[in-house]
Design a protein around this motif. Sequence first.
Motif, PDB file in Angstrom:
ATOM      1  N   SER A  64       0.819  -1.219   0.000  1.00  0.00           N
ATOM      2  CA  SER A  64       0.000   0.000   0.000  1.00  0.00           C
ATOM      3  C   SER A  64       0.851   1.266   0.000  1.00  0.00           C
ATOM      4  O   SER A  64       0.326   2.380  -0.037  1.00  0.00           O
ATOM      5  N   ASN A  65       2.170   1.092   0.084  1.00  0.00           N
ATOM      6  CA  ASN A  65       3.122   2.199  -0.111  1.00  0.00           C
ATOM      7  C   ASN A  65       3.005   3.310   0.937  1.00  0.00           C
ATOM      8  O   ASN A  65       3.072   4.499   0.608  1.00  0.00           O
ATOM      9  N   TYR A  66       2.860   2.921   2.207  1.00  0.00           N
ATOM     10  CA  TYR A  66       2.833   3.968   3.226  1.00  0.00           C
ATOM     11  C   TYR A  66       3.152   3.376   4.597  1.00  0.00           C
ATOM     12  O   TYR A  66       3.102   2.160   4.800  1.00  0.00           O
ATOM     13  N   VAL A  67       3.484   4.272   5.523  1.00  0.00           N
ATOM     14  CA  VAL A  67       3.683   3.911   6.923  1.00  0.00           C
ATOM     15  C   VAL A  67       2.555   4.546   7.724  1.00  0.00           C
ATOM     16  O   VAL A  67       2.353   5.767   7.677  1.00  0.00           O
ATOM     17  N   GLU A  68       1.802   3.721   8.435  1.00  0.00           N
ATOM     18  CA  GLU A  68       0.706   4.190   9.276  1.00  0.00           C
ATOM     19  C   GLU A  68       1.252   4.579  10.645  1.00  0.00           C
ATOM     20  O   GLU A  68       1.965   3.804  11.288  1.00  0.00           O
ATOM     21  N   VAL A  69       0.929   5.808  11.098  1.00  0.00           N
ATOM     22  CA  VAL A  69       1.361   6.304  12.403  1.00  0.00           C
ATOM     23  C   VAL A  69       0.140   6.349  13.317  1.00  0.00           C
ATOM     24  O   VAL A  69      -0.889   6.931  12.962  1.00  0.00           O
ATOM     25  N   MET A  70       0.265   5.721  14.488  1.00  0.00           N
ATOM     26  CA  MET A  70      -0.857   5.619  15.419  1.00  0.00           C
ATOM     27  C   MET A  70      -0.443   6.005  16.839  1.00  0.00           C
ATOM     28  O   MET A  70       0.745   6.064  17.153  1.00  0.00           O
ATOM     29  N   ASN A  71      -1.429   6.238  17.667  1.00  0.00           N
ATOM     30  CA  ASN A  71      -1.206   6.385  19.097  1.00  0.00           C
ATOM     31  C   ASN A  71      -0.847   5.006  19.649  1.00  0.00           C
ATOM     32  O   ASN A  71      -1.604   4.044  19.471  1.00  0.00           O
ATOM     33  N   ALA A  72       0.293   4.896  20.322  1.00  0.00           N
ATOM     34  CA  ALA A  72       0.755   3.585  20.785  1.00  0.00           C
ATOM     35  C   ALA A  72      -0.142   2.998  21.862  1.00  0.00           C
ATOM     36  O   ALA A  72      -0.162   1.778  22.055  1.00  0.00           O
ATOM     37  N   LYS A  73      -0.896   3.819  22.560  1.00  0.00           N
ATOM     38  CA  LYS A  73      -1.757   3.334  23.635  1.00  0.00           C
ATOM     39  C   LYS A  73      -3.026   2.655  23.129  1.00  0.00           C
ATOM     40  O   LYS A  73      -3.538   1.729  23.750  1.00  0.00           O
ATOM     41  N   ASN A  74      -3.547   3.131  21.978  1.00  0.00           N
ATOM     42  CA  ASN A  74      -4.839   2.599  21.529  1.00  0.00           C
ATOM     43  C   ASN A  74      -4.943   2.365  20.025  1.00  0.00           C
ATOM     44  O   ASN A  74      -6.011   2.029  19.521  1.00  0.00           O
ATOM     45  N   ALA A  75      -3.839   2.545  19.298  1.00  0.00           N
ATOM     46  CA  ALA A  75      -3.782   2.277  17.851  1.00  0.00           C
ATOM     47  C   ALA A  75      -4.713   3.172  17.026  1.00  0.00           C
ATOM     48  O   ALA A  75      -5.077   2.818  15.903  1.00  0.00           O
ATOM     49  N   THR A  76      -5.073   4.330  17.560  1.00  0.00           N
ATOM     50  CA  THR A  76      -5.882   5.257  16.762  1.00  0.00           C
ATOM     51  C   THR A  76      -4.995   6.005  15.773  1.00  0.00           C
ATOM     52  O   THR A  76      -3.852   6.343  16.063  1.00  0.00           O
ATOM     53  N   HIS A  77      -5.539   6.268  14.601  1.00  0.00           N
ATOM     54  CA  HIS A  77      -4.803   6.884  13.493  1.00  0.00           C
ATOM     55  C   HIS A  77      -4.351   8.305  13.825  1.00  0.00           C
ATOM     56  O   HIS A  77      -5.117   9.093  14.374  1.00  0.00           O
ATOM     57  N   ILE A  78      -3.099   8.616  13.477  1.00  0.00           N
ATOM     58  CA  ILE A  78      -2.555   9.965  13.636  1.00  0.00           C
ATOM     59  C   ILE A  78      -2.150  10.548  12.281  1.00  0.00           C
ATOM     60  O   ILE A  78      -2.538  11.649  11.921  1.00  0.00           O
ATOM     61  N   ALA A  79      -1.367   9.768  11.519  1.00  0.00           N
ATOM     62  CA  ALA A  79      -0.872  10.286  10.235  1.00  0.00           C
ATOM     63  C   ALA A  79      -0.420   9.122   9.371  1.00  0.00           C
ATOM     64  O   ALA A  79      -0.394   7.964   9.809  1.00  0.00           O
ATOM     65  N   GLU A  80      -0.079   9.413   8.121  1.00  0.00           N
ATOM     66  CA  GLU A  80       0.533   8.405   7.263  1.00  0.00           C
ATOM     67  C   GLU A  80       1.669   9.038   6.480  1.00  0.00           C
ATOM     68  O   GLU A  80       1.647  10.224   6.160  1.00  0.00           O
ATOM     69  N   ILE A  81       2.691   8.217   6.241  1.00  0.00           N
ATOM     70  CA  ILE A  81       3.889   8.664   5.522  1.00  0.00           C
ATOM     71  C   ILE A  81       3.948   7.882   4.218  1.00  0.00           C
ATOM     72  O   ILE A  81       4.074   6.652   4.228  1.00  0.00           O
ATOM     73  N   LYS A  82       3.866   8.572   3.096  1.00  0.00           N
ATOM     74  CA  LYS A  82       3.841   7.917   1.788  1.00  0.00           C
ATOM     75  C   LYS A  82       5.249   7.542   1.340  1.00  0.00           C
ATOM     76  O   LYS A  82       6.105   8.407   1.127  1.00  0.00           O
ATOM     77  N   ILE A  83       5.499   6.254   1.211  1.00  0.00           N
ATOM     78  CA  ILE A  83       6.797   5.755   0.733  1.00  0.00           C
ATOM     79  C   ILE A  83       6.543   4.524  -0.127  1.00  0.00           C
ATOM     80  O   ILE A  83       5.938   3.555   0.339  1.00  0.00           O
ATOM     81  N   PRO A  84       6.985   4.528  -1.374  1.00  0.00           N
ATOM     82  CA  PRO A  84       6.717   3.388  -2.258  1.00  0.00           C
ATOM     83  C   PRO A  84       7.438   2.122  -1.822  1.00  0.00           C
ATOM     84  O   PRO A  84       8.606   2.157  -1.439  1.00  0.00           O
ATOM     85  N   ASN A  85       6.699   1.008  -1.841  1.00  0.00           N
ATOM     86  CA  ASN A  85       7.287  -0.306  -1.577  1.00  0.00           C
ATOM     87  C   ASN A  85       8.173  -0.281  -0.335  1.00  0.00           C
ATOM     88  O   ASN A  85       9.312  -0.742  -0.345  1.00  0.00           O
ATOM     89  N   CYS A  86       7.638   0.272   0.762  1.00  0.00           N
ATOM     90  CA  CYS A  86       8.409   0.394   2.002  1.00  0.00           C
ATOM     91  C   CYS A  86       8.545  -0.962   2.677  1.00  0.00           C
ATOM     92  O   CYS A  86       7.671  -1.822   2.563  1.00  0.00           O
ATOM     93  N   ARG A  87       9.622  -1.138   3.428  1.00  0.00           N
ATOM     94  CA  ARG A  87       9.929  -2.464   3.969  1.00  0.00           C
ATOM     95  C   ARG A  87      10.102  -2.482   5.490  1.00  0.00           C
ATOM     96  O   ARG A  87       9.374  -3.175   6.180  1.00  0.00           O
ATOM     97  N   TYR A  88      11.088  -1.749   6.014  1.00  0.00           N
ATOM     98  CA  TYR A  88      11.369  -1.775   7.448  1.00  0.00           C
ATOM     99  C   TYR A  88      11.611  -0.368   7.975  1.00  0.00           C
ATOM    100  O   TYR A  88      11.886   0.558   7.204  1.00  0.00           O
ATOM    101  N   ILE A  89      11.515  -0.225   9.308  1.00  0.00           N
ATOM    102  CA  ILE A  89      11.675   1.086   9.937  1.00  0.00           C
ATOM    103  C   ILE A  89      12.534   0.958  11.189  1.00  0.00           C
ATOM    104  O   ILE A  89      12.474  -0.046  11.903  1.00  0.00           O
ATOM    105  N   ILE A  90      13.355   1.999  11.440  1.00  0.00           N
ATOM    106  CA  ILE A  90      14.196   2.053  12.633  1.00  0.00           C
ATOM    107  C   ILE A  90      14.313   3.522  13.028  1.00  0.00           C
ATOM    108  O   ILE A  90      14.117   4.415  12.182  1.00  0.00           O
ATOM    109  N   PHE A  91      14.649   3.797  14.288  1.00  0.00           N
ATOM    110  CA  PHE A  91      14.616   5.165  14.799  1.00  0.00           C
ATOM    111  C   PHE A  91      15.929   5.537  15.476  1.00  0.00           C
ATOM    112  O   PHE A  91      16.621   4.692  16.033  1.00  0.00           O
ATOM    113  N   ASP A  92      16.227   6.855  15.431  1.00  0.00           N
ATOM    114  CA  ASP A  92      17.407   7.360  16.119  1.00  0.00           C
ATOM    115  C   ASP A  92      17.315   8.874  16.238  1.00  0.00           C
ATOM    116  O   ASP A  92      17.124   9.578  15.239  1.00  0.00           O
TER     117      ASP A  92
END
Length: 383
Positions: free
Chosen positions: A110-138
């Motif tokens: 679906s070419n996106y990353v869904e961003v949610m509230n970690a406490k209840n999984a409610t939708h916050i935003a989406e990040i459009k990225i084609p054929n996205c695979r994995y995510i890491i933070f720093d």
Amino acid sequence: MKTNYIKNVGILCLSLFIFYSCHNDEISALDPENDRITTPEDIDTDGLYILNEGNMGYNKASIDYFDYTKGTYSKNIYGKANPSVVGNLGDVGNDIQIYGSKLYAVINVSNYVEVMNAKNATHIAEIKIPNCRYIIFDKGYAYISSYAGPVGMDPNAQLGYIAKVDTATFEIISKETVGYQPEEMTIANNKLYVANSGGYRAPDYDHTVSVIDLSTFKEIKKIEVDINLWKIKKDKNNKLWVTSRGNYNDIPSKTFIIDPETDNVEKKLDIPISDMAFIDDKIYFFSYQWSTKDKIKTYGIIDINTQKIISDQFIKNNVESQITVPYGITINSDNGDIFITDAKNYVSPGTIYCFDKFGYLKWKAVTGDIPGHFAFLPKNLKK
């Protein structure tokens, strides 16, 4: 009436005895009132999110949730938390992680990353990225691997890239080209290491790990490793474990160890690893090796310090015989729980198994289709 009452009480007591005996010996029964599958635990983990990939082309990615505080398992919590979202979660969930107070789900096709509230999984935003695979933070940024091109085998497939995203605004602020079809990533010594697979270009696979300097967000080198790389994780000794899937025929799967101090391959291990999880000085892994000739399943433990297998079977009581296609593994560092998912036949609901730290089954539950990715919800979320 009194005789029937005594008889019914006797039957009830016998039933309860059988239930709790079975619970202590193997797994608990499903409580139809609240999907309770085990005894609640008071630990530093509130729960576990399970991302089900779903069948490609069917828009069936979903998120389940195991609640440690209640001992309950809930299916498709994203759909329940977001009834107004059209199309539900999307097509093929490929990774799920928590950073700060947000839950991120990478939805590959679906070419996106869904961003949610970690406490209840409610939708916050989406990040459009084609054929996205994995995510890491720093340090306030998310790094997301992308195949860049469309889904499908293509000997002329384009190079992939890593997207750098500001987690405060969810805006893509930069992209850096890496190898073909980049997969998992890890961070060590302020460098981002990316396992390049080249899976769309088979049999001309990629065979490198890209190294990106996070200060400049530029690729500074490629490390020659082996074909069709996939998983890459850092152990407590700051060593990087990289897996190669081989070519599913005459080139077997192997595991490699990279030293981030020198960026050299320190050791090659003839150990096939499909997925792995780290706790203390050990790596728990499973291997599901399929080829044109055979299918082999292994559940083992590797000592991180000696880099040798110390057990070739960590599951007790022959429960592994119930698992058809092992697909994901994670470990809760708070209590040592080991979770393994079973993708079954890839087109119907799977199963998640929870084992205690000694390898004995605590409980199991039915999941969505193709369960394989996890994120533990800590009791106290960081902002």
